[in-house]
Design a protein around this motif. Structure first.
Motif, mmCIF file in Angstrom:
data_model
loop_
_atom_site.group_PDB
_atom_site.id
_atom_site.type_symbol
_atom_site.label_atom_id
_atom_site.label_comp_id
_atom_site.label_asym_id
_atom_site.label_seq_id
_atom_site.Cartn_x
_atom_site.Cartn_y
_atom_site.Cartn_z
ATOM 1 N N CYS A 155 63.697 54.499 56.541
ATOM 2 C CA CYS A 155 62.883 53.802 55.064
ATOM 3 C C CYS A 155 61.275 54.233 55.177
ATOM 4 O O CYS A 155 60.822 54.199 56.450
ATOM 5 N N LYS A 157 58.898 53.166 53.781
ATOM 6 C CA LYS A 157 58.124 51.629 53.854
ATOM 7 C C LYS A 157 57.901 51.201 55.145
ATOM 8 O O LYS A 157 57.056 50.707 55.675
ATOM 9 N N GLU A 180 68.994 54.083 51.177
ATOM 10 C CA GLU A 180 69.216 54.249 49.711
ATOM 11 C C GLU A 180 68.225 55.416 49.232
ATOM 12 O O GLU A 180 67.035 55.246 49.727
ATOM 13 N N ASP A 182 65.666 56.627 46.611
ATOM 14 C CA ASP A 182 65.213 56.003 45.243
ATOM 15 C C ASP A 182 64.414 56.861 44.516
ATOM 16 O O ASP A 182 63.681 57.779 45.220
ATOM 17 N N THR A 233 63.337 57.546 50.579
ATOM 18 C CA THR A 233 64.346 56.919 51.164
ATOM 19 C C THR A 233 63.755 55.633 51.640
ATOM 20 O O THR A 233 62.875 55.259 51.894
ATOM 21 N N LEU A 234 64.699 54.514 51.072
ATOM 22 C CA LEU A 234 64.505 53.173 51.345
ATOM 23 C C LEU A 234 65.475 52.215 51.961
ATOM 24 O O LEU A 234 66.611 52.690 51.668
ATOM 25 N N CYS A 288 63.731 46.791 50.871
ATOM 26 C CA CYS A 288 62.449 47.672 50.451
ATOM 27 C C CYS A 288 62.979 48.043 48.923
ATOM 28 O O CYS A 288 62.079 47.924 48.149
ATOM 29 N N HIS A 289 63.893 48.380 48.836
ATOM 30 C CA HIS A 289 64.403 48.708 47.702
ATOM 31 C C HIS A 289 64.656 47.669 46.700
ATOM 32 O O HIS A 289 64.158 47.724 45.405
ATOM 33 N N LYS A 331 61.138 46.721 45.351
ATOM 34 C CA LYS A 331 60.491 47.510 44.521
ATOM 35 C C LYS A 331 61.165 47.198 43.024
ATOM 36 O O LYS A 331 60.428 47.072 42.232
#
Length: 73
Positions: free
Chosen positions: A32, A34, A42, A44, A64-65, A69-70, A73
């Motif tokens: 990820c 983040k 996932e 994004d 990529t998250l 984190c996704h 968002k």
């Protein structure tokens, strides 16, 4: 149950998407961007498809998250 329109639906069904998704994950070292988490990830669109459809298949517009984190968002 209400059926929501997803602008990215046609992108995700495109034959180019699986290879582009894998390229984004490889670029981001399967982490990820983040929080650095690994596992279920996932890919994004940084600028959403509804706002910038011309960037839908641009690797530079993908990140990529992890699921958490996704969702934030």
């Amino acid at each position: 149950m209400k059926d929501y329109f997803r602008h990215s639906k046609s992108i995700l069904k495109d034959k180019r998407w699986p290879a582009l998704r894998l390229a984004a994950k490889r670029r981001d070292d399967f982490r990820c961007v983040k929080c650095g988490a690994r596992g279920r990830l996932e890919v994004d669109h940084v600028r959403p498809v509804r706002d910038a459809p011309e960037l839908a298949f641009e690797l530079s517009n993908l990140q990529t998250l992890c699921i958490s984190c996704h969702a934030r968002k």
